[in-house]
Design a protein around this motif. Sequence first.
Motif, PDB file in Angstrom:
ATOM      1  N   LYS A  15      -5.887  68.526 -20.617  1.00 55.20           N
ATOM      2  CA  LYS A  15      -6.022  67.660 -19.425  1.00 55.20           C
ATOM      3  C   LYS A  15      -4.871  66.656 -19.374  1.00 55.20           C
ATOM      4  N   ILE A  17      -4.220  62.800 -17.733  1.00 56.86           N
ATOM      5  CA  ILE A  17      -4.719  61.649 -16.966  1.00 56.86           C
ATOM      6  C   ILE A  17      -3.557  61.145 -16.115  1.00 56.86           C
ATOM      7  N   GLU A  21      -6.192  55.588 -17.603  1.00 61.14           N
ATOM      8  CA  GLU A  21      -6.606  55.636 -19.007  1.00 61.14           C
ATOM      9  C   GLU A  21      -6.845  54.224 -19.544  1.00 61.14           C
ATOM     10  N   GLY A 274      -2.867  59.313 -21.290  1.00 61.47           N
ATOM     11  CA  GLY A 274      -3.797  59.474 -22.423  1.00 61.47           C
ATOM     12  C   GLY A 274      -3.881  58.197 -23.253  1.00 61.47           C
TER      13      GLY A 274
HETATM   14  C1  MEV Z   1      -8.000  59.349 -23.711  1.00 61.11           C
HETATM   15  O1  MEV Z   1      -7.580  60.621 -23.253  1.00 61.11           O
HETATM   16  C2  MEV Z   1      -8.307  58.450 -22.546  1.00 61.11           C
HETATM   17  C3  MEV Z   1      -8.758  57.043 -22.945  1.00 61.11           C
HETATM   18  O2  MEV Z   1      -8.979  56.353 -21.702  1.00 61.11           O
HETATM   19  C4  MEV Z   1     -10.005  57.040 -23.775  1.00 61.11           C
HETATM   20  C5  MEV Z   1     -11.229  57.504 -23.003  1.00 61.11           C
HETATM   21  O3  MEV Z   1     -11.248  57.415 -21.781  1.00 61.11           O
HETATM   22  O4  MEV Z   1     -12.169  57.938 -23.673  1.00 61.11           O
HETATM   23  C6  MEV Z   1      -7.657  56.296 -23.681  1.00 61.11           C
END
Ligand code: MEV
Length: 317
Positions: A15, A17, A21, A274
């Motif tokens: 994935k 983001i 995040e 991430g």
């Molecule tokens: C991790 O891929 C994303 C974070 O926002 C942690 C989470 O949402 O669980 C850093």
Amino acid sequence: MKTPPEQATGSAHGKIILMGEHAVVYGEPAIAFPFKATPVKIEIRQTDSLTHIASSYYQGVLSNAPRSLSNLSVLIETICSDLHQSSNHLFVTITSFIPAERGMGSSAAVATALVRALFSYFDQPLDRAKLLDYVDISEKIAHGNPSGIDARVTSSESPLFYKKGSAIELLSLNISGYLILADTGVKGQTLQSVADVADQVNALPEETMAIISQIGQLTQKAKEAILKNQRETLGVLMTQAHVSLRQLNVSNAVLDHLVDTALSHGALGAKLTGGGRGGCMIALTETEKAADTISNKLMEKGAVATWIHPLGADINE
Ligand code: MEV
């Protein structure tokens, strides 16, 4: 009790983001999409010996696996116990194209594939709610306090606009542009960065929650920009989000350097993606040619791998 089949498989994918995040852990929205270029497949078959794991990371008996795989041991034990099945005599082969600890959802994707493979192996029905409950158990071990976004997007076919506790919205990323994903080659530290943000919230609640809320607003605006196909606006919002993530202390010098490199070579926006502190960054461009040029520059400046992803209707291919 049914006799298990010879073998069964389960799959999932990485994935990315796009926005949100860290703030998503505190109830702000995030936008993420499945990254099918990095699939995971798990095969389970019967063995006469003790339950084994075979992966590029560890090969051997499950009970001797390193602590970093404890999320998978707990999942296997929990599911077998819930299904009244023995957790012995399983040979679990993990084939993953997701670089581990790079903020690309490796832990959630492997857990998703494992839950799917176990339910298929034991020939039991698995609905989405049950799948997510199990992946959430694994993610709590892997990430401490996960928002749940990784579990939801690594098992999803579509991009998501996700807010903890709210119904998931599918969001078509139907925007003309190209996204470059670059791997810094440095292991990210999601568990640690999520814990450090929590410490920052405790130590400086007002200032830190203001940054988190700012990231939430940028994500909300990014959603509107996507819906209106406003590529330039999305780029600006991405770069602003990176500035906020720096203020949360989840970036590092390598990520900042790659973000600056992308921006100075014409990217419309760039940010880490991430957990941060290593892992990956993303950059947005208008054309594929610009994406190629920037991708080459990122490799020259230390990225160990890049992917170019057309946004728009074909994002799921
Ligand atoms: C991790 O891929 C994303 C974070 O926002 C942690 C989470 O949402 O669980 C850093």
